[in-house]
Design a protein around this motif. Sequence first.
Motif, short mmCIF file in Angstrom:
data_model
loop_
_atom_site.label_atom_id
_atom_site.label_comp_id
_atom_site.label_asym_id
_atom_site.label_seq_id
_atom_site.Cartn_x
_atom_site.Cartn_y
_atom_site.Cartn_z
N THR A 1 -3.55 -5.73 -6.40
CA THR A 1 -2.09 -5.58 -6.33
C THR A 1 -1.67 -4.22 -5.78
N ALA A 2 -2.54 -3.58 -4.99
CA ALA A 2 -2.17 -2.30 -4.37
C ALA A 2 -1.03 -2.52 -3.37
N THR B 1 -2.48 1.59 -7.94
CA THR B 1 -2.28 0.34 -7.17
C THR B 1 -0.82 0.19 -6.74
#
Lengths: 498, 498
Positions: free
Chosen positions: B325-326, B230
């Motif tokens: 949350t990449a 991520t």
Amino acid sequence: MRKQVDLFCVLSLFGAILKWLSVPLSVPFIYSIFGRENPLVFLIPIAVSLIAGLLLERLDSNPQLGLRETFLLVSLSWLGVALVGGLPYVLAGAGTVANPVNALFESMSGFTTTGATVMASISFGTHSPELMFWRQITQWLGGMGIIVLGIAILPRLSVGGSELIEAEAPGTQFDRITPRIVETARILWLLYVILTIILGILLYGSHLVGLSPQMDFYNAVAHALTTMPTGGFSPEAKSIAAFSSTVQWIIIPFMFMAGTNYALMWRAFTGSPRKLYRDTEFIFYSLILVFTTAIIFVMVSGNTFEKTQDAIRHSLFQVLTIVTTAGYASHDFNTWNSMAKTLLFMMMFIGGCAGSTGGGIKVFRWIVTIKMFFKQLFTTIYPRAVQSIRVGENIIKNKTARRVTIMILLYIVTFLIGALIIEIESYRIGLDLETLEIMSASAACIGNIGPGFGIVGPMNNYLAFSPLSKTVMVFLMWAGRLELFTLFVIFIPQYWRN
Amino acid sequence: MRKQVDLFCVLSLFGAILKWLSVPLSVPFIYSIFGRENPLVFLIPIAVSLIAGLLLERLDSNPQLGLRETFLLVSLSWLGVALVGGLPYVLAGAGTVANPVNALFESMSGFTTTGATVMASISFGTHSPELMFWRQITQWLGGMGIIVLGIAILPRLSVGGSELIEAEAPGTQFDRITPRIVETARILWLLYVILTIILGILLYGSHLVGLSPQMDFYNAVAHALTTMPTGGFSPEAKSIAAFSSTVQWIIIPFMFMAGTNYALMWRAFTGSPRKLYRDTEFIFYSLILVFTTAIIFVMVSGNTFEKTQDAIRHSLFQVLTIVTTAGYASHDFNTWNSMAKTLLFMMMFIGGCAGSTGGGIKVFRWIVTIKMFFKQLFTTIYPRAVQSIRVGENIIKNKTARRVTIMILLYIVTFLIGALIIEIESYRIGLDLETLEIMSASAACIGNIGPGFGIVGPMNNYLAFSPLSKTVMVFLMWAGRLELFTLFVIFIPQYWRN
Ligand SMILES: [K+]
Ligand SMILES: [K+]
């Protein structure tokens, strides 16, 4: 524990409260006999509150209020009073507020001392002075209700750590015996009344000596009524910006007092001013105000305000108005730079002191939370250590600290869900809003602040929102005023079972 | 309990970790021998990590890691690795990232898998392919570090309820015996490596069959390295928007997997796919994604995107990229309407699943919090009732639930303090930022997301901020990655005393 919620008991006591609403309603009624408004606008609500109140009261001749019943009584009272108190707006039939949903919004905004408005035109051209005066009275009554709530009800309900609110009168220890509570309530009501009167005299006095031409007798009384309850309604469309700097300087210390613990204030006034310096919450509250005023001052001085004295006054006024949740405006802070607005937005989540008429999360909850951070850090390294939290001289129980942290989280989650619904609803009706507008609308309602930013700014109103959004906002104001838990418990199935 | 923190032990083990950094550093080093960059850019950091690592390791021949030492080791390791791993940016001397503070920012952003950048020009015109490749590697290494952190370290530290992370390998019960943990870590690393390879093959395969002309071998490897952690770094200035819709559809399921519990995924892949439907967190995570994608889809379809398929793809991609949350971008979401942006902003506070490589608050903490709300409401009406919380089959202890709620509050307070400092600092240097820009910068750093809105949008960078702001952001990324408590405990005086 009884098997079911005693509805008759709750309705009977609600009736007892409702019938008393006829007394404050008589003020604009009498006024209207000599004035412009049709007296029926107030006479009908008087009749409704008296008849409904007396009928409901008969449902239970000997009401025994249990714990569960208290939650329902408090929640129902605030809603019921707002409903009946909103009738004059509908009956007057003038302007946007005559719409039933809008009338409920305006009335709930009054009784919760929020100060958000759906009046498109705040002027005597649209609304009679009598109706505008009733609007001011609703906030003053709301403030009285909150004092009782804070002293007699919330500590008993142990809601969100509210039992921490130290509401003792001079020389008495706070306990649950009713005569004591009644005595304390009387003392603090007296303080509330005295401060209202002093403010009214100062405001009108400044007018008489020529320092504030706009602040006539009507306005002096109107603004005295909405300052001590941290209300924020004003019969002037421009709020306190319509008045001279003298008026703004007079209101500043009264907003400050409105946001402090009334019990602490009473003791300070009656011989123990040193208590103030020993009260952790009061110190925190004061430091937050000084610190944030200084930052806002730097951000607006030299650009928004050329004169330093204007920058100081407006910074202090706006910081106070947001932190205490008064919601007045001495200047349209929507025209301030976005950095100052961001800071004001963050401050919407502080709230007044416990035992004040202010809404929001409240300073003491933040103090407990910060202490909890350190305690948790400590127990992370020393898992077997037992460490208790102290705030001033009080030792905080684990149970109480947990209530406090959960209350803040519930507050934030409720605020976010409110913002989400308002956002989706606004999108649906084609209202394009900025993040800050949506967020501040939800925050200003749940925090009982009133104005927010952009479309809901201090020179604007909440009219553009859909009826569903407004209903959500009414719920947010109601929930925020009752410290969430008091209202939310009646929505869980277990409340009604057993 | 020992009297003092055993610094030699911590430094020795830190040395053992640091020396291994030379291995991944050799990849761009070898690349540079045949390429464009001066090999010294990587050889010097290799020497530093080897020499410093081996020297530090000698400080303690038999390091015995206690509880307190673990906190310092983890915190120090992430910082130390970021410092040495940032040397190539300085030594390469090209572009804005050559500045030491910027290099640390870029490196910490890499190793914490944040993906925020201070590179003003993301192009091979400014930076060598070798240096850009190292940037991608830092995120892949960060992801490996997080898997170890999640399995072996955090559950042992009982930080913010992290002991709830169920990291068991198939057929094994999670316990604290080291061989088991090593075995689990190996299995999950294997899964991480396999998924990275599959993604790389799929990306390059789509290029070979002509479905993605831009996705050459270099890009396929580069993006395979930053998806499973991520991470979100890309050697393309336009991130994933630079590639075809096929590439975006390939990355979508891998982002989804990167945000789920790796242990759960392993079990699902090795014969128990039903475990997925029984996992409360996975169900919640999936529902959040479906629900928010649907809302965003409605908000952008017909206006931002004319074609329904584009609207679906970009809505899903952006929702995934924020929640997991990449931090990739398939489109410049800054051009979307403000309602969609507001929703994306709110989603920055959800985070991936526990045991994933995602950052942020994490879904399981929100589940515990929601359960706590209902428990608290219940105990408000029935004060004497003892009610325990369950999440799936797990009973949550009071202590754990308290850690969870305090972690979320500390997260929110840290985010706000970060935003406040960034705001004041930005005002000082004359950078005028909107509320959403300031807030999202802080939220994107502490949540290890990467891009935010406005000035820190996905096609923009963090260069404009002052060195102090960037240092605060480095701290936010660091703290967020270590679930706050792991880092914060070393800052309380009691950590160093006794
Ligand atoms: K107010
Ligand atoms: K990221």
